[in-house]
Scaffold this motif. Sequence first.
Motif, short mmCIF file in Angstrom:
data_model
loop_
_atom_site.label_atom_id
_atom_site.label_comp_id
_atom_site.label_asym_id
_atom_site.label_seq_id
_atom_site.Cartn_x
_atom_site.Cartn_y
_atom_site.Cartn_z
N GLU A 73 20.58 -39.92 -45.35
CA GLU A 73 21.85 -39.95 -45.38
C GLU A 73 22.20 -39.54 -43.79
O GLU A 73 23.17 -40.43 -43.11
CB GLU A 73 22.87 -38.65 -45.78
CG GLU A 73 22.82 -38.99 -47.55
CD GLU A 73 23.42 -37.93 -48.28
OE1 GLU A 73 23.89 -36.82 -47.68
OE2 GLU A 73 23.53 -37.91 -49.60
N THR A 74 21.59 -38.83 -42.95
CA THR A 74 21.42 -38.80 -41.45
C THR A 74 20.29 -38.74 -40.99
O THR A 74 19.34 -38.24 -41.60
CB THR A 74 22.41 -37.30 -41.15
OG1 THR A 74 21.67 -36.22 -41.83
CG2 THR A 74 23.79 -37.57 -41.60
N ILE A 75 20.22 -38.86 -39.72
CA ILE A 75 19.00 -39.11 -38.97
C ILE A 75 19.34 -37.83 -38.01
O ILE A 75 20.11 -38.22 -37.00
CB ILE A 75 18.32 -40.42 -38.39
CG1 ILE A 75 18.38 -41.34 -39.47
CG2 ILE A 75 17.25 -39.99 -37.61
CD1 ILE A 75 18.31 -42.85 -39.03
N LYS A 76 18.23 -36.94 -37.85
CA LYS A 76 18.58 -35.99 -36.88
C LYS A 76 17.34 -35.13 -36.69
O LYS A 76 16.04 -35.41 -36.99
CB LYS A 76 19.36 -34.88 -37.30
CG LYS A 76 19.14 -34.25 -38.74
CD LYS A 76 19.80 -33.25 -39.60
CE LYS A 76 19.28 -32.52 -40.99
NZ LYS A 76 20.35 -31.70 -41.17
N GLY A 77 17.20 -34.46 -35.52
CA GLY A 77 16.47 -33.72 -34.83
C GLY A 77 16.69 -33.19 -33.74
O GLY A 77 17.61 -33.07 -32.96
N TYR A 130 20.06 -33.66 -32.05
CA TYR A 130 21.01 -34.76 -32.02
C TYR A 130 21.36 -35.16 -33.68
O TYR A 130 20.58 -34.55 -34.63
CB TYR A 130 20.31 -36.00 -31.64
CG TYR A 130 18.95 -36.50 -32.39
CD1 TYR A 130 19.36 -37.44 -33.23
CD2 TYR A 130 18.16 -36.10 -31.90
CE1 TYR A 130 18.39 -37.91 -34.04
CE2 TYR A 130 16.84 -36.58 -32.94
CZ TYR A 130 16.93 -37.56 -33.73
OH TYR A 130 15.93 -38.03 -34.54
N ILE A 131 22.34 -35.80 -33.89
CA ILE A 131 22.79 -36.12 -35.45
C ILE A 131 23.26 -37.35 -35.45
O ILE A 131 24.33 -37.80 -34.61
CB ILE A 131 23.76 -35.10 -36.02
CG1 ILE A 131 23.13 -33.79 -36.22
CG2 ILE A 131 23.95 -35.58 -37.38
CD1 ILE A 131 24.17 -32.64 -36.90
N LEU A 132 22.52 -38.35 -35.96
CA LEU A 132 22.68 -39.72 -36.02
C LEU A 132 23.58 -40.16 -37.29
O LEU A 132 22.69 -40.04 -38.55
CB LEU A 132 21.83 -40.76 -35.42
CG LEU A 132 21.97 -42.29 -35.53
CD1 LEU A 132 23.13 -42.50 -34.30
CD2 LEU A 132 20.79 -42.87 -35.15
N ASP A 133 24.64 -40.47 -37.59
CA ASP A 133 25.42 -40.79 -38.76
C ASP A 133 25.31 -42.48 -38.69
O ASP A 133 26.05 -42.80 -37.88
CB ASP A 133 26.73 -40.22 -39.19
CG ASP A 133 26.62 -38.54 -39.24
OD1 ASP A 133 25.65 -38.16 -39.98
OD2 ASP A 133 27.23 -37.89 -38.50
N ALA A 192 18.44 -45.85 -43.83
CA ALA A 192 19.34 -44.80 -44.11
C ALA A 192 20.00 -44.63 -45.43
O ALA A 192 20.96 -45.49 -45.59
CB ALA A 192 20.32 -44.90 -42.75
N LYS A 193 19.47 -44.10 -46.17
CA LYS A 193 19.98 -44.16 -47.60
C LYS A 193 19.28 -42.81 -48.26
O LYS A 193 18.02 -42.78 -48.46
CB LYS A 193 19.51 -45.49 -48.21
CG LYS A 193 20.28 -45.30 -49.73
CD LYS A 193 20.01 -46.70 -50.58
CE LYS A 193 20.68 -46.70 -51.84
NZ LYS A 193 20.25 -48.14 -52.44
N GLY A 194 20.07 -41.86 -48.76
CA GLY A 194 19.43 -40.85 -49.68
C GLY A 194 19.57 -39.68 -49.05
O GLY A 194 20.57 -39.20 -48.40
N LYS A 195 18.41 -38.80 -48.87
CA LYS A 195 18.32 -37.65 -48.30
C LYS A 195 18.27 -37.61 -46.77
O LYS A 195 17.63 -38.59 -46.23
CB LYS A 195 17.16 -36.81 -49.00
CG LYS A 195 17.39 -36.56 -50.51
CD LYS A 195 16.42 -35.68 -51.04
CE LYS A 195 16.58 -35.57 -52.56
NZ LYS A 195 15.53 -34.69 -53.09
N ASP A 196 18.12 -36.32 -46.19
CA ASP A 196 17.99 -36.34 -44.69
C ASP A 196 16.52 -36.54 -44.32
O ASP A 196 15.66 -35.92 -45.12
CB ASP A 196 18.54 -35.12 -44.11
CG ASP A 196 20.03 -34.91 -44.28
OD1 ASP A 196 20.63 -35.88 -44.56
OD2 ASP A 196 20.57 -33.83 -43.96
#
Length: 896
Positions: free
Chosen positions: A25-29, A62-65, A90-94
């Motif tokens: 759902e989001t890409i972060k790290g 960072y958090i990329l929505d 980008a679909k589903g869980k983090d």
Amino acid sequence: MRLGFKEIVFVSGFLACSTMPMVAETIKGTIVDKQTKEPLTGATVQVLGSTVGAVADLDGNYILDVPGGVYDLVVKYVGYTDIKAGAVKAKGKDVVLNFEMESDAQALSEVSVVARKNLEGERALSMERQKATVAIENLGAKEMSVKGISNVQEGVKKITGISIASAGQLIVRGLGDRYSTTTLNGLPIASPNPDNKLIPLDLFPSSTVRNITVSKVYEAGTFADYSGAHIDISTKENTGKDFFSIGFNTGGRFNTIFQDFYKMDQQYSLFRNPGINQKYIDMPKADFSTAIAKENPFHTTFDVNKSTSLPEFGGNIAGGKNWDVNGQNLSLLAALSASNTNETTKDAFYRTLEAGGTTLDQFNYDSYRQELKLAGLGNLAYTLREADRIGYTFFYARNAENTYMLRQGEDYEDNELIGNNSVTHIYTLQNHQLNGHHEFGQQWDLNWSGSYSKTSSEEPDRRQVMFEKAGNSLELFDLNKQENMRYFGSLNEEEWVGDLRSSYRYGDNNLIRMGATYKDKSRTFRSTRFYYDVSRFNPEIEDIYRTSSFMGYDNIANGDIAIIRDQQPKDQYDAGHSIYAGFIDAEYYPTANFLVNIGVRYEYSHQWVNYATDGGEAKRNEVNCHDFFPAMNLKYTVNDANSLRFSFSRTVTRPSFIEMAPFLYQESYGAAMIRGNAELKNGYNYNIDLRYERFDQQNSNNMFSITGYAKILEDPIERTQTLSGGAAVHSFQNADTGVAAGVEVEFRRELFRDFRVGANASYMYTNVQLPEGGAYTNAQRSLQGASPYLVNADISYAPKFKNDTQLTATLLYNLQGPRIHAVGISGLGDVKQEDLHTLDFVATYKLNDHWNFKLQMTDLLNQDIVFKQEVKDGRKLEVERYGRGTTFELGFSYTL
């Protein structure tokens, strides 16, 4: 490489991810430097071929929505090799992607401008401290938040070797207020307090502060009037990310909240200044005597009102915005904060002794204090081109407090007295700053800045009425005219500063820097007293709180009470101070790991005071000096983790305005009587520091330092006391010599994951030989306000949970050793404050990226503050004791 939903992946260099899709759902790290593991604040993660992206925050997070789909990502940071990651679905869980970036030596050599740093976080400040040319200590906004620090004064107390004495006076390494200096964003700020050199540090709420930097060594680029510490308060600025935040808190003291609270009649709330129409101050004395019989100039009475103390409330709001203006960046930051405090002190007492230990007078008292703090900050910055930047900063602060005190006891003539006393004190600061930075090629840069600050200290309606017990009844006490009175005092100060400096870089790291600075300060002080002559008036008194029936204006109009306006030439003065300065210094590396910073500063100082003698004769005193101040700072880098620093310098201590003019001065009724000395001259200080530092390269939370220092004080200015008519009068003289030396130790360590400890401690030795002619008991003693030892310690636990929630719990301890509160005279020993231990607890809970909650408990030990004095037979007797009470605070903040 296949990435699972819960997996954390580190990507280095140009590593491309497998084309196996990752559902998120989001890409972060986080994004960090591969070698140092330091967060790369401002690094970008962008979807290739689009404008969609994210910027790493202070901790490198960072958090990329993005909408559902498959994306190729690129990670970029100035001076680092790009990282590419492909086929992210980008679909589903983090999914968490943590990137470790490698520096690009070729790219670095081509870069002329580096993005502005956000120096609020502990890691970034730790790097600044490690790389600094001179030895510094710092405290950032994030650490202040975690430790529940509400203003700069509370913040500097956590730094090694610093304590706060009475009336907010800063003590650094045993050296009092006169030995330190304060700047705002590197520029001096005037103080509204006539008795202290430094501006009250609680004027600066933590919500407006980016960081605090303390330097206890001197460098030629700063004004030379400090030997204790240079405290620079850096206000917040927008570093490139739009935001909006709002916070709210409530709480109070357990011994105050929902209890009876007393205050004397007020004209306005603390949001407005009370006062008197200026015409009653300016009109001739004869005209005032006529006017007072026809009209009431005062807007308040001596009545005391009782209410219930409600919970305290506070809040802050801040926002930042960036605009693209023809390819250039315009950024704005604004912040506002407000808070109120109620404080009750009950069953306190103080007494005075004679040398044999007999009590001369003793009073018990209850005190009720209200305080309102307001602050506003604005910062506007514009990048003209990649190598040019200009900025404007505005800061406003207003601290208003009102204290009512009820005193009961016996004076030295055995009169049984009851007194009502009310004091309103208002400090304000308005500061404007304009600055610019320009670069010319690879070698030259130019920095310019200027500021205007206006400060004021108002005591607009101090009131006192005294009663004497006569059997079972009360009478107005009229032993002298000062027992029943009003006081109006005002001090205003303006300061202009202009600074221009340039540096030339040669070789890989060497530079030569030069500059010039001008500072001009002006001050006016005015005071007026109104004495109530009640010698012909003997009313029936039934209630000391309801005084209007016998102290009201009707009794003035009918002649029962006479009002005497006391306004003498000695109750006002004008003063000024101008400094013209120039400096040159150099940073040179004889070898790759050895830095030599050496420089010299020239200052021409012109101080003057226009005043009146006790007899009303107009006088002027000046202190003018031309001085050179050398400074040397050496740094030897043993390896990436360990370094040694050595510093030597000569600095100056100048007399304050009220110290250099021989008139009898009393800032306010009840304060000490002070007489200046026209023979005072500058004192000079020779400073030596040696420090060892270790910073863990694998974990920036770990560090250790130990510092030894020594200071020789030549002609130090010391407060002396003489007796005049049986009363103590304070004055000032140059002593022959003084010494301050000590050892400071500091460490921070992460014992295990999410669990950290930190501590600092200092041991100090101070000694001064007082000049002959004073009434003091000890001709040789420690410096007033100096504690021989200070300790700060903290323990914090900050576990992270799923969905980025985090709990941070911190326990803070402080120990302040005994110190001289007042110098003993006439055979009495010094009055010393006993050891003081405090323990605070702060817990914050981050629910998500938007919501934060806080619980804070202050002074859990609730130890009484005790003062003792030694008498001739060696006994140490208590002369004052009071308690403050434990406080609690609940708060939340929301960030968009």
